[in-house]
Design a protein around this motif. Structure first.
Motif, PDB file in Angstrom:
ATOM      1  N   LYS A 957       0.767  -1.178  -0.001  1.00 16.76           N
ATOM      2  CA  LYS A 957      -0.001   0.088  -0.005  1.00 16.76           C
ATOM      3  C   LYS A 957       0.826   1.277   0.043  1.00 16.76           C
ATOM      4  CE  LYS A 957      -3.819  -2.412   0.317  1.00 16.76           C
ATOM      5  NZ  LYS A 957      -4.817  -2.185  -0.961  1.00 16.76           N
ATOM      6  N   TYR A 958       0.321   2.252  -0.692  1.00 10.14           N
ATOM      7  CA  TYR A 958       1.160   3.264  -0.893  1.00 10.14           C
ATOM      8  C   TYR A 958       0.181   4.793  -0.400  1.00 10.14           C
ATOM      9  CZ  TYR A 958       4.649   0.837  -3.086  1.00 10.14           C
ATOM     10  OH  TYR A 958       5.642  -0.435  -3.225  1.00 10.14           O
ATOM     11  N   HIS A 983      -1.908   4.096  15.156  1.00  7.33           N
ATOM     12  CA  HIS A 983      -1.187   2.885  15.168  1.00  7.33           C
ATOM     13  C   HIS A 983       0.119   3.071  15.147  1.00  7.33           C
ATOM     14  CE1 HIS A 983      -5.282   2.254  13.412  1.00  7.33           C
ATOM     15  NE2 HIS A 983      -5.060   0.830  14.132  1.00  7.33           N
ATOM     16  N   GLU A 984       0.844   2.747  16.469  1.00  8.45           N
ATOM     17  CA  GLU A 984       2.360   3.239  16.451  1.00  8.45           C
ATOM     18  C   GLU A 984       3.165   2.412  15.816  1.00  8.45           C
ATOM     19  OE1 GLU A 984       3.331   3.330  20.505  1.00  8.45           O
ATOM     20  OE2 GLU A 984       2.041   5.234  20.869  1.00  8.45           O
ATOM     21  N   ASP A1016      -1.020  -7.014  11.213  1.00  9.42           N
ATOM     22  CA  ASP A1016      -2.350  -7.117  10.316  1.00  9.42           C
ATOM     23  C   ASP A1016      -2.409  -5.523   9.990  1.00  9.42           C
ATOM     24  OD1 ASP A1016      -2.884  -9.720  10.173  1.00  9.42           O
ATOM     25  OD2 ASP A1016      -4.105  -9.361  12.219  1.00  9.42           O
ATOM     26  N   LEU A1017      -2.694  -5.021   8.776  1.00 12.11           N
ATOM     27  CA  LEU A1017      -3.005  -3.818   8.122  1.00 12.11           C
ATOM     28  C   LEU A1017      -4.181  -3.087   8.869  1.00 12.11           C
ATOM     29  CD1 LEU A1017      -2.082  -1.307   6.608  1.00 12.11           C
ATOM     30  CD2 LEU A1017      -3.015  -2.245   4.769  1.00 12.11           C
ATOM     31  N   PRO A1018      -4.253  -2.299   9.727  1.00 14.36           N
ATOM     32  CA  PRO A1018      -5.641  -1.716  10.264  1.00 14.36           C
ATOM     33  C   PRO A1018      -6.450  -1.508   8.773  1.00 14.36           C
ATOM     34  CG  PRO A1018      -3.700  -0.675  11.162  1.00 14.36           C
ATOM     35  CD  PRO A1018      -3.074  -1.529  10.066  1.00 14.36           C
ATOM     36  N   GLU A1049     -10.083   4.598   4.763  1.00 18.44           N
ATOM     37  CA  GLU A1049     -10.970   3.415   5.319  1.00 18.44           C
ATOM     38  C   GLU A1049     -10.707   2.414   4.166  1.00 18.44           C
ATOM     39  OE1 GLU A1049     -14.855   4.985   5.794  1.00 18.44           O
ATOM     40  OE2 GLU A1049     -14.321   6.122   7.616  1.00 18.44           O
ATOM     41  N   ARG A1050     -11.248   1.151   4.832  1.00 19.68           N
ATOM     42  CA  ARG A1050     -11.338   0.009   3.785  1.00 19.68           C
ATOM     43  C   ARG A1050      -9.887  -0.099   3.032  1.00 19.68           C
ATOM     44  NH1 ARG A1050     -16.920  -0.030   0.976  1.00 19.68           N
ATOM     45  NH2 ARG A1050     -16.295   2.282   0.531  1.00 19.68           N
ATOM     46  N   VAL A1051      -8.669  -0.078   3.922  1.00 19.39           N
ATOM     47  CA  VAL A1051      -7.509  -0.115   3.262  1.00 19.39           C
ATOM     48  C   VAL A1051      -6.853  -1.531   2.865  1.00 19.39           C
ATOM     49  CG1 VAL A1051      -5.075   0.562   3.632  1.00 19.39           C
ATOM     50  CG2 VAL A1051      -6.761   1.871   4.770  1.00 19.39           C
ATOM     51  N   THR A1052      -7.525  -2.461   3.341  1.00 22.01           N
ATOM     52  CA  THR A1052      -7.015  -3.935   3.083  1.00 22.01           C
ATOM     53  C   THR A1052      -7.426  -4.632   1.719  1.00 22.01           C
ATOM     54  OG1 THR A1052      -7.222  -4.225   5.400  1.00 22.01           O
ATOM     55  CG2 THR A1052      -6.786  -6.163   4.098  1.00 22.01           C
TER      56      THR A1052
END
Length: 1259
Positions: A957-958, A983-984, A1016-1018, A1049-1052
């Motif tokens: 993802k970019y 998310h750190e 996991d990717l949020p 939103e809905r990045v995955t």
């Protein structure tokens, strides 16, 4: 049968063309009555020479016995006694008689005709049964006698012998014979007319062309051309006859004009003899034989020739039923005769021409009255009124000449003149002896006594005036009235004279006749002086004193009349008010200062320029101007005040003709604009126009008197003394322009309008009742006003900007210790400055002083101490402010201003005039002169537009951020960062290598970060983009921060889509035109997340959750043809690595490296409510309304075609949707949720066969 005399009486209406009759006279006598009656019954077409139009005429003839003396002798040009046709009558049917007597008689007759050159003849043989019975033995057939006559006398002209059979019997044969004879006679007469008239006209034309030779006589030529006119009149061709007289008239007139120019003719000497008779025109005879004989003998005077010529024209015009042309020609004749007598220098007794004109006018009028009824006369009085007026004028001249107009009556010399004039009239004509109203009797009676003259003159004058008024010629009616006024003045009755003079003056003034205006005013002044009307006389004298058409001595005389009256000492009730327009003209008005607007207590001067019309210097005791004060206008704010002109020019008309015509129609409108504004926000509710001088416009005028004064100027109204007035004492007005300066009152705020102007000279007041255009000045009491404006446009947010504070103190005095309290805000702080100075200017914009401001800031308030400033001055200073650029999603709690109001956060909005986003910043300022806070607004513009996008490459993802510079300046970006707040463990690795980047105007900068995660990717990311920026020409220390927050939103990535194209069986590569296989593989990559919508899943009987997807294969570039079903539904288990494959047949249409067909995947969401009929999914997909073949993908992903219709689509017919039935729907995936691995792939497609062979030779 009529007998022919030696010299026929010339009476053209009874003359007829002469036809001679020879032969058997008894035979002709028996046929004369029938022949004379039947000849003119049928008209004949007369074709004339020289291309003149043909005419239909009725021929008549005067049958006379043939005599050789009647035949024209050589040189005789008389047409009235000319025999046009010769007839020989015989009823011979016996051979012996023919040979013995008839033949010899015809031979002698023809020899006589040949001897005189006459060739117009005809032989008529009458055949009756009685002649045949007398001698049957020697009777030959009729044809034999006719043949012998034709052979003996008509060898080449057989038609000259005509047979008339049984003329006295009533039979068809007799009637046919008569018709043939009449046709022959008419034809021969017309031929004779044409030939002889043509010859006569040629001779006449030849004679006219000799008019330049010595010895040529106009009288001889006159008689020749009149002979032609007599012939046309005899033939009842009155128009042609009138043309002959008009030509004679024009020829004689030209000779008279040439004589006046120095070209003389010998024959004119007979017309230059002194006039001994002036009896006027004679129109009651068809022909005045006495005057005609005088013309023929060359002894006629000019008046005799003109009288005879006009009488003949009058007779012909009446025959043509054109009586009104007679009056027009008569008026021209009378005027021309007077001028011709002067040109020819004819000696005429003084007053004789007036007698001749007067008698001629009445003679013409009586002649017209004799041929027209009263109704025609009344409806055509426009044609006769000129003669009435001319007769009136000449009768007046005769009265003055004979001493019948003066108050003393005629003297002995006047009586001798009257006797001489009456002697020249001669005896009364026989035609008018029995008439009681003949012109001769009227003139003789009018000259007999003063009373008779006055009666006749007034009768004619009033008749002429009434006729002029009836036809709408008021100017002419007033001219006759002016002549009546002169008559009354001579009679010593100025009261009657003044009424007529006023009517004439009104006409002259309205039409701008300067010299008649001056002359008439002098006459009116004489009347008014005799009648003792002091005020009217002074008014007229003032007009005449300023009239440039008079001599200087006359002007001084009338001016002295005014000054003499003004110098009298008496009761103030005897003061006289006159119009200012007759004394002086207001030409210019100028205010000092030129704005014509001052604050209360200021000095305002008004300078008037008066052009004095008097010929001498005049000492004015007082010049005053009345002022109307309006308080309402003074309450307007400074920005709402109307701008009054500092200089007003007044246009004046001609001094002699009075004021402009606009003043005659009443005062001009004074209009003013009114506004109705809302008391809350000062917005305009309505606007309108109000008339300020309604009391003058709506004033009732007396219908019995004209709106103009006797001198055609505006009525003078005495000026009332008031509290508000401009006054100057002891002013000396010189002839020409004079300047007078007033000091205007300015104590009370309001609008001051100058109404009237008055100049006092002793007991005389010259008043200008209404000053137009409207002149006014304003005295205002201005409230303090504070304005804030940017020093330069536009104000950019995020950078320090200078704003200018301007304080107009108005009536308030800024004292020491007064300060402005500014409420501080987080979004626009005021930057501290140690060198802030204030400038104080006066109302003329002149700098008075400059001092350093004291600024103190606390947490909530910034206090600015003001220097002492006088009222109505301007205080200016500058502050530096900074408007922070909003970062995005933060919503701080509301704050409150110093006045307790809730501060509303500024909101950005799009401005229609610029691509930049605008922000309105409001500040609250507490001022020492008001208990209320002042709210001021500044508009800032954000120089950047920022947008973000999520990019995917499989599971990678970019995040891309684009910063666009929409302003007109260049910036430098530094320390560009992107952070995630929740998310750190998430790492954002920047792919931008430059530490600083140049951001030019109207350009963009793109920054890219790769998203890396451990576990996991949020599904949702909260990102903050931050950077520091400054102008390119500034150093690093001036960098300002810029933040931009956004949420992803809905990045995955949920699904992976792969496609393969398989060549046909037995082929290694795909070929165009052959079916290939397209295999689509859809793989689920992740387990279902907790927040994934429950509507997307469905639990099977085995307990496995599944979701439905819709796929569609489309090719918008027309490279592929999809065969079979191009879309469908798949049921995907909601587990990781779940895969579903779809086989589709496609056909390449071209050869080459073709891109793969586009594959779209969408969510299929089932309906949530139960329905009676479940539609087939496949049929729903193939419905035209849901076809996605024509959709294209945009740059953000595969779902743009769906978004073009909406984010969510319902599957089903329109009828079902309108009925409210719950339908399935399609929903696109978010960016990156469905990744297509074959999106940019290509496949090699070979041609189907080698149909073309190309040979290439290389050397």
């Amino acid at each position: 049968m009529e007998s022919q005399e030696e010299k026929p009486i010339i009476y053209t209406m009874e003359n007829k063309p002469i036809v001679t009759c020879a032969g058997d006279q008894g035979l002709f006598t028996s046929l004369y009555t029938s022949l004379a009656q039947q000849l003119p019954r049928e008209p004949m077409e007369w074709r004339r020479t020289y291309g003149r139009a043909p005419k239909m005429i009725h021929l008549e003839a005067n049958f006379v016995q043939f005599k050789e003396e009647l035949l024209p002798k050589e040189g005789n040009k008389a047409l009235l006694t000319f025999p046009f046709l010769h007839i020989y009558w015989t009823d011979c049917c016996d051979t012996e008689v023919y040979k013995g007597t008839v033949k010899e008689d015809v031979m002698r007759w023809q020899n006589s005709l040949r001897g005189h050159g006459s060739v117009d003849w005809v032989i008529i043989v009458v055949e009756t049964n009685d002649t045949k019975k007398k001698n049957k033995t020697n009777i030959l057939p009729r044809a034999s006698i006719v043949d012998k006559i034709r052979s003996d006398f008509c060898n080449k002209q057989n038609d000259r012998c005509v047979v008339l059979s049984d003329p006295l019997k009533d039979s068809s044969r007799s009637q046919e014979s008569w018709n043939s004879l009449l046709l022959k006679l008419r034809t021969l007469l017309l031929m004779s007319f044409t030939k002889n008239l043509g010859r006569f006209e040629d001779d006449m034309r030849t004679l006219r062309e000799k008019r330049t030779q010595p010895g040529w006589s106009f009288c001889e030529y006159f008689m020749v051309q009149e002979e032609l006119a007599f012939v046309f009149e005899m033939l009842q061709q009155f128009e042609d006859a009138l043309v002959q007289y008009d030509e004679l008239d024009a020829l004689f007139t030209q000779y008279v004009l040439n004589f006046g120019a120095g070209d003389t003719a010998n024959w004119l000497g007979s017309f230059c003899a002194p006039v001994g008779n002036w009896s006027g025109l004679l129109l009651r005879r068809p022909i005045d034989m006495e005057k005609r004989d005088g013309i023929q003998r060359g002894e006629a005077s000019l008046l005799d020739l003109r009288s005879y010529l006009f009488s003949r024209q009058c007779t012909l015009l009446i025959f043509l039923q054109r009586p009104w042309e007679v009056t027009q020609r008569a008026l021209e004749l009378l005027h021309n005769c007077v001028q011709e007598l002067r040109l020819l220098e004819v000696s005429v007794l003084e007053g004789a021409l007036d007698c001749w004109v007067f008698l001629s006018c009445l003679e013409v009028l009586h002649r017209i009255e004799g041929c027209c009824d009263q109704v025609q006369l009344a409806s055509n009085c426009s044609h006769t009124v000129g003669l009435w007026a001319y007769a009136t004028d000449k009768l007046k001249s005769l009265g003055e000449h004979c001493g019948l107009v003066s108050e003393e009556g005629p003297t002995s010399e006047d009586l001798n003149r009257t006797v001489d004039l009456l002697a020249g009239l001669g005896d009364e004509r026989p035609e008018t002896v029995n008439s009681l109203q003949s012109p001769y009797k009227k003139l003789k009676e009018a000259l007999s006594s003063v009373e008779a003259f006055e009666r006749h003159y007034l009768e004619l004058s009033h008749a002429a005036m009434e006729m002029y008024r009836a036809i709408g010629r008021l100017r002419s009616a007033r001219l006759v009235g002016k002549s009546l006024a002169e008559f009354y003045m001579r009679k010593g009755d100025p009261e009657k004279a003044e009424n007529f003079l006023q009517e004439a003056l009104k006409s002259y003034v309205s039409e701008g006749w300067n010299l008649p205006v001056t002359h008439t005013r002098k006459q009116i002044a004489a009347c008014q002086k005799l009648l003792g009307r002091t005020e009217d006389y002074l008014q007229t004298s003032a007009l005449l004193a300023g009239d440039a058409n008079l001599t200087t001595e006359e002007r001084k005389h009338f001016c002295q009349e005014i000054l003499t009256f003004a110098a009298k000492s008496g009761d103030s009730s005897q003061n006289v008010t006159l119009s200012m327009g007759v004394f002086a003209h207001l030409t210019r008005l100028q205010f000092h200062p030129a704005t014509a607007s001052v604050h209360s207590g200021a000095v305002l001067q008004v300078e008037l320029t008066l052009r004095c019309l008097m010929p001498v210097s005049v000492h004015i005791q007082q010049v005053a101007a009345s002022i109307h004060f309006d308080l309402d206008h003074g309450r307007l704010k400074a920005l709402q005040r109307q701008t009054n002109p500092g200089t007003v020019e007044f246009n004046q008309g001609s001094s002699s003709a009075g004021p402009p015509s606009s003043s005659a129609s009443g005062p001009a409108l004074e209009l003013d604009e009114i506004h109705d504004r809302s008391p809350s926000d000062n917005s305009l509710n309505s606007t309108g126009v109000v008339c300020k001088n309604t009391h003058l416009i709506m004033r009732r005028h007396d219908s019995s008197s004209p709106p103009d004064t006797p001198n055609c100027v505006s009525p003078a109204v005495p000026m009332k003394e008031g509290a508000q007035m401009l006054k100057v004492q002891d002013v000396m007005l010189e002839p020409g322009n004079n300047r007078i300066t007033f000091t205007a009152p300015s104590g009370q705020p309001g609008t001051y309008t100058l109404r009237q102007l008055c100049a006092t000279v002793g007991q005389v007041q010259f008043v200008l009742p209404h000053i137009y255009p409207s002149v006014q000045y304003e005295v205002y009491s201005q409230e303090p006003q504070l304005t804030v404006e940017p020093l330069s446009e536009p104000l950019l947010a995020g950078l320090p900007q200078m704003v200018k504070f301007t304080l107009l103190t108005g009536h308030y005095t800024v004292k020491k210790g007064d300060a402005l309290q500014l409420s501080n805000t987080d979004t626009m702080p005021i930057l501290p400055s140690s060198s802030c100075s204030a400038r104080i200017s006066n109302p003329a914009a002149e700098l008075l002083s400059e001092s350093v401001l004291s600024i103190q800031s606390s947490e909530k308030v910034t206090s600015i101490s003001l220097p002492p400033t006088p009222p109505y001055h301007t205080l200016e200073f500058q502050l530096e402010v900074l408007c922070l650029i909003p970062s995005g999603y933060d919503r701080p709690a509301n704050e409150r201003l110093t006045n307790g109001e809730v501060r509303h956060r500024p909101r950005s909005y799009s401005h229609p005039d610029t691509p930049m986003t605008a922000i309105d910043q409001r500040m609250s300022i507490d001022c020492p002169w008001s208990i209320y806070s002042t709210l001021l607004a500044l508009t800032f513009y954000i120089p950047f537009k920022t947008k973000h996008s999520l990019l995917s490459a499989g599971n990678r993802k970019y995040i891309q951020v684009c910063v666009q510079n929409v302003s007109d300046v260049n910036f430098t970006l530094a320390e560009v960062k992107l952070t995630e707040k929740q998310h750190e463990s998430l790492e954002l690795q920047s792919l931008t290598t430059k530490a600083q980047q140049l951001l030019c105007s109207k350009h963009s900068v793109f920054c890219l970060w790769e998203v890396r995660w451990k576990d996991d990717l949020p599904s949702c990311l909260q990102c903050v983009f931050s950077a520091n920026f400054s102008l390119t020409n500034q150093d690093v220390s001036s960098l300002k921060p810029f933040h931009y927050q956004f949420q992803l939103e809905r990045v995955t990535t949920l699904y992976s889509v792969r496609a393969e194209i398989l060549p046909p069986a037995g082929e290694q590569h795909c070929r165009s035109g052959l079916l290939c296989g397209l295999e689509v593989c859809i793989t689920r990559l992740t387990e279902p997340a907790e927040g994934e919508n429950a509507e997307e899943s469905k639990t099977d009987t085995d307990g496995l959750k599944t979701t439905k997807l819709m796929y569609e294969v489309a090719d918008s570039s027309s490279n592929w043809a999809v065969c079979g079903k191009s879309s469908g539904m798949v049921s995907m288990p909601m587990t990781a690595n779940a895969t579903h494959k779809v086989q589709i047949e496609v056909m390449p249409l071209f050869a080459g490296h073709l891109p793969f067909p586009k594959i779209k995947v969408l969510k299929y969401l089932p309906h949530t409510a139960a329905v009676a009929i479940q539609p087939d999914p496949d049929s729903c997909v193939e419905n035209d309304s849901l076809s996605l073949l024509d959709k294209t993908l945009d740059d953000q992903g595969d779902t743009a075609s769906i978004r073009s219709r909406g984010s969510v689509h319902s599957v089903g017919s329109a009828d079902q949707q309108q009925k409210g039935v719950a339908m399935p729907r399609l929903e696109p995936f978010g960016p990156g949720q469905a990744f297509n691995h074959s999106h940019a792939r290509q496949v090699l497609v070979l041609p189907s066969s080698d149909d073309h062979i190309m040979e290439v030779n290389a050397t």
